[in-house]
Design a protein around this motif. Sequence first.
Motif, PDB file in Angstrom:
ATOM      1  N   PRO A 128      -2.631  15.073  -3.319  1.00 24.04           N
ATOM      2  CA  PRO A 128      -4.046  14.899  -3.666  1.00 24.04           C
ATOM      3  C   PRO A 128      -4.619  13.537  -3.275  1.00 24.04           C
ATOM      4  CG  PRO A 128      -2.887  15.976  -5.454  1.00 24.04           C
ATOM      5  CD  PRO A 128      -1.839  15.539  -4.474  1.00 24.04           C
ATOM      6  N   GLY A 129      -3.807  12.486  -3.399  1.00 24.23           N
ATOM      7  CA  GLY A 129      -4.309  11.144  -3.099  1.00 24.23           C
ATOM      8  C   GLY A 129      -3.682  10.530  -1.873  1.00 24.23           C
ATOM      9  N   ILE A 145       0.870  -1.177   0.000  1.00 22.29           N
ATOM     10  CA  ILE A 145       0.000   0.000   0.000  1.00 22.29           C
ATOM     11  C   ILE A 145       0.904   1.223   0.000  1.00 22.29           C
ATOM     12  CG2 ILE A 145      -1.789   1.295   1.220  1.00 22.29           C
ATOM     13  CD1 ILE A 145      -2.631  -1.349   2.558  1.00 22.29           C
ATOM     14  N   LEU A 146       0.824   2.020  -1.045  1.00 25.14           N
ATOM     15  CA  LEU A 146       1.561   3.273  -1.101  1.00 25.14           C
ATOM     16  C   LEU A 146       0.644   4.387  -0.630  1.00 25.14           C
ATOM     17  CD1 LEU A 146       3.456   2.998  -4.519  1.00 25.14           C
ATOM     18  CD2 LEU A 146       4.399   2.687  -2.228  1.00 25.14           C
ATOM     19  N   THR A 147       0.952   4.960   0.518  1.00 26.21           N
ATOM     20  CA  THR A 147       0.082   6.007   1.053  1.00 26.21           C
ATOM     21  C   THR A 147       0.107   7.242   0.171  1.00 26.21           C
ATOM     22  OG1 THR A 147       1.841   6.882   2.489  1.00 26.21           O
ATOM     23  CG2 THR A 147       0.372   5.184   3.410  1.00 26.21           C
ATOM     24  N   HIS A 148       1.244   7.494  -0.488  1.00 24.99           N
ATOM     25  CA  HIS A 148       1.353   8.591  -1.445  1.00 24.99           C
ATOM     26  C   HIS A 148       2.695   8.477  -2.146  1.00 24.99           C
ATOM     27  CE1 HIS A 148       3.296  10.114   2.174  1.00 24.99           C
ATOM     28  NE2 HIS A 148       3.826  11.137   1.511  1.00 24.99           N
ATOM     29  N   LEU A 149       2.865   9.275  -3.200  1.00 27.73           N
ATOM     30  CA  LEU A 149       4.066   9.146  -4.030  1.00 27.73           C
ATOM     31  C   LEU A 149       5.076  10.260  -3.743  1.00 27.73           C
ATOM     32  CD1 LEU A 149       2.577   7.980  -7.455  1.00 27.73           C
ATOM     33  CD2 LEU A 149       3.863   6.634  -5.790  1.00 27.73           C
ATOM     34  N   ARG A 197      -6.083   6.544  -7.129  1.00 22.90           N
ATOM     35  CA  ARG A 197      -6.034   7.040  -8.504  1.00 22.90           C
ATOM     36  C   ARG A 197      -5.694   8.529  -8.556  1.00 22.90           C
ATOM     37  NH1 ARG A 197      -7.292   5.615 -13.468  1.00 22.90           N
ATOM     38  NH2 ARG A 197      -8.227   3.628 -12.853  1.00 22.90           N
ATOM     39  N   LEU A 198      -6.217   9.305  -7.613  1.00 22.12           N
ATOM     40  CA  LEU A 198      -5.905  10.737  -7.576  1.00 22.12           C
ATOM     41  C   LEU A 198      -4.405  10.961  -7.463  1.00 22.12           C
ATOM     42  CD1 LEU A 198      -8.688  12.127  -5.176  1.00 22.12           C
ATOM     43  CD2 LEU A 198      -8.511  12.502  -7.649  1.00 22.12           C
ATOM     44  N   GLU A 199      -3.740  10.108  -6.694  1.00 27.72           N
ATOM     45  CA  GLU A 199      -2.307  10.228  -6.493  1.00 27.72           C
ATOM     46  C   GLU A 199      -1.553   9.882  -7.765  1.00 27.72           C
ATOM     47  OE1 GLU A 199       0.903  11.138  -3.796  1.00 27.72           O
ATOM     48  OE2 GLU A 199      -1.247  11.565  -3.912  1.00 27.72           O
ATOM     49  N   TYR A 200      -1.900   8.766  -8.365  1.00 27.42           N
ATOM     50  CA  TYR A 200      -1.251   8.340  -9.608  1.00 27.42           C
ATOM     51  C   TYR A 200      -1.435   9.384 -10.700  1.00 27.42           C
ATOM     52  CZ  TYR A 200       0.005   5.466 -13.618  1.00 27.42           C
ATOM     53  OH  TYR A 200       0.595   4.982 -14.773  1.00 27.42           O
ATOM     54  N   ASP A 201      -2.666   9.844 -10.858  1.00 27.52           N
ATOM     55  CA  ASP A 201      -2.961  10.804 -11.936  1.00 27.52           C
ATOM     56  C   ASP A 201      -2.221  12.120 -11.743  1.00 27.52           C
ATOM     57  OD1 ASP A 201      -4.587   8.922 -13.086  1.00 27.52           O
ATOM     58  OD2 ASP A 201      -6.478   9.852 -12.486  1.00 27.52           O
ATOM     59  N   PHE A 202      -2.124  12.592 -10.511  1.00 30.51           N
ATOM     60  CA  PHE A 202      -1.463  13.868 -10.257  1.00 30.51           C
ATOM     61  C   PHE A 202      -0.003  13.825 -10.684  1.00 30.51           C
ATOM     62  CE2 PHE A 202       1.094  16.618  -7.483  1.00 30.51           C
ATOM     63  CZ  PHE A 202       0.510  17.852  -7.741  1.00 30.51           C
ATOM     64  N   TRP A 203       0.729  12.803 -10.264  1.00 31.20           N
ATOM     65  CA  TRP A 203       2.165  12.743 -10.542  1.00 31.20           C
ATOM     66  C   TRP A 203       2.459  12.343 -11.984  1.00 31.20           C
ATOM     67  CZ3 TRP A 203       4.812  15.333  -7.207  1.00 31.20           C
ATOM     68  CH2 TRP A 203       4.391  15.398  -5.866  1.00 31.20           C
ATOM     69  N   HIS A 204       1.431  11.923 -12.727  1.00 26.93           N
ATOM     70  CA  HIS A 204       1.601  11.598 -14.142  1.00 26.93           C
ATOM     71  C   HIS A 204       0.997  12.662 -15.060  1.00 26.93           C
ATOM     72  CE1 HIS A 204       2.578   7.682 -12.403  1.00 26.93           C
ATOM     73  NE2 HIS A 204       3.157   7.394 -13.546  1.00 26.93           N
TER      74      HIS A 204
END
Length: 305
Positions: free
Chosen positions: A212-213, A121-125, A151-158
């Motif tokens: 964000p995520g 589990i990645l709490t955030h990136l 998903r909010l976290e993945y999308d933000f950093w991408h």
Amino acid sequence: MSSPNKPHGPIARFEHQVPGMHRFNLGNFQITAILDAHTTLKRETLISYDGKQAQEALGKLFRPLPTDGFVIPVHCFVINTGEKLVLIDTGGGEGFSSSPYSLHDNLDRSGFKADDIDVIILTHLHGDHFGGLTTKTGEARFPNATVKLHRLEYDFWHDDSEKEKASDTPYGSNFDAARSAIAPYTKQAELLEQDGEILPGIETILLPGHTPGHMGVMLRSEGKEVLMWADLVHHTVLQLANPDWSMAFDTDPDLSRQTRNKILDKVSRERIAVLGSHLDFPGFGHVAKEGKGYRFYPVPWQYTL
């Protein structure tokens, strides 16, 4: 008859602390806290920092006000549910800090192998949470693990537009590193859309503001529960005594402040135990209201398991 003491020269001091790990039970779950590293927060990273308030808060707990920044730990947690091995975050990885040990060193010392981890589990990136995902050459360290993040976290950093807007921020350099770290796990990644149970007794909860995520993880077993709140709090004393102090690398400092105050009120009022990525090792304890802020009370060492 004992021999007389032999003269000897100066006794060398140890250069490093012992590896950091601590186990405790939560119902049928067994949780292993692993100290990955330590890092230093500069004063200017604390928004609204006030030296007098900091000195007062630290002095109450017999801690000095440092002149060169605040040293904080970086923790990861292994949850043994009895059926799955779940790792919450992967630390900073190789070269993250001058700490002599890392998650992977201490994972082995704790009796685990990277190949045995079923779920991450990645709490955030942020780098001190995803850095241990890969080797220096970019290969996956956990080949058998499903990686879960919001998903909010993945999308933000991408998002290239977010990357461009953040170019002058303290977290602007994190975009490329986050993308590189998660890339080897593309086929093993599961993007979470909402709060909820991802495994029996393990629930993810969106705690936005730091990123964000940014997520917390609620662990429940046999009527007991603990909230792993990730980076809700970075400094055990200062941000509890002054919960309105956000961090310069929060993507939304105001939302971070709101989330922190909401959760601190909840866990103190409902007496919910907490785990934190940067709370004083091993990061396990309770929060109680104190004046206009809060205070952390660590749970004593568990002598038996």
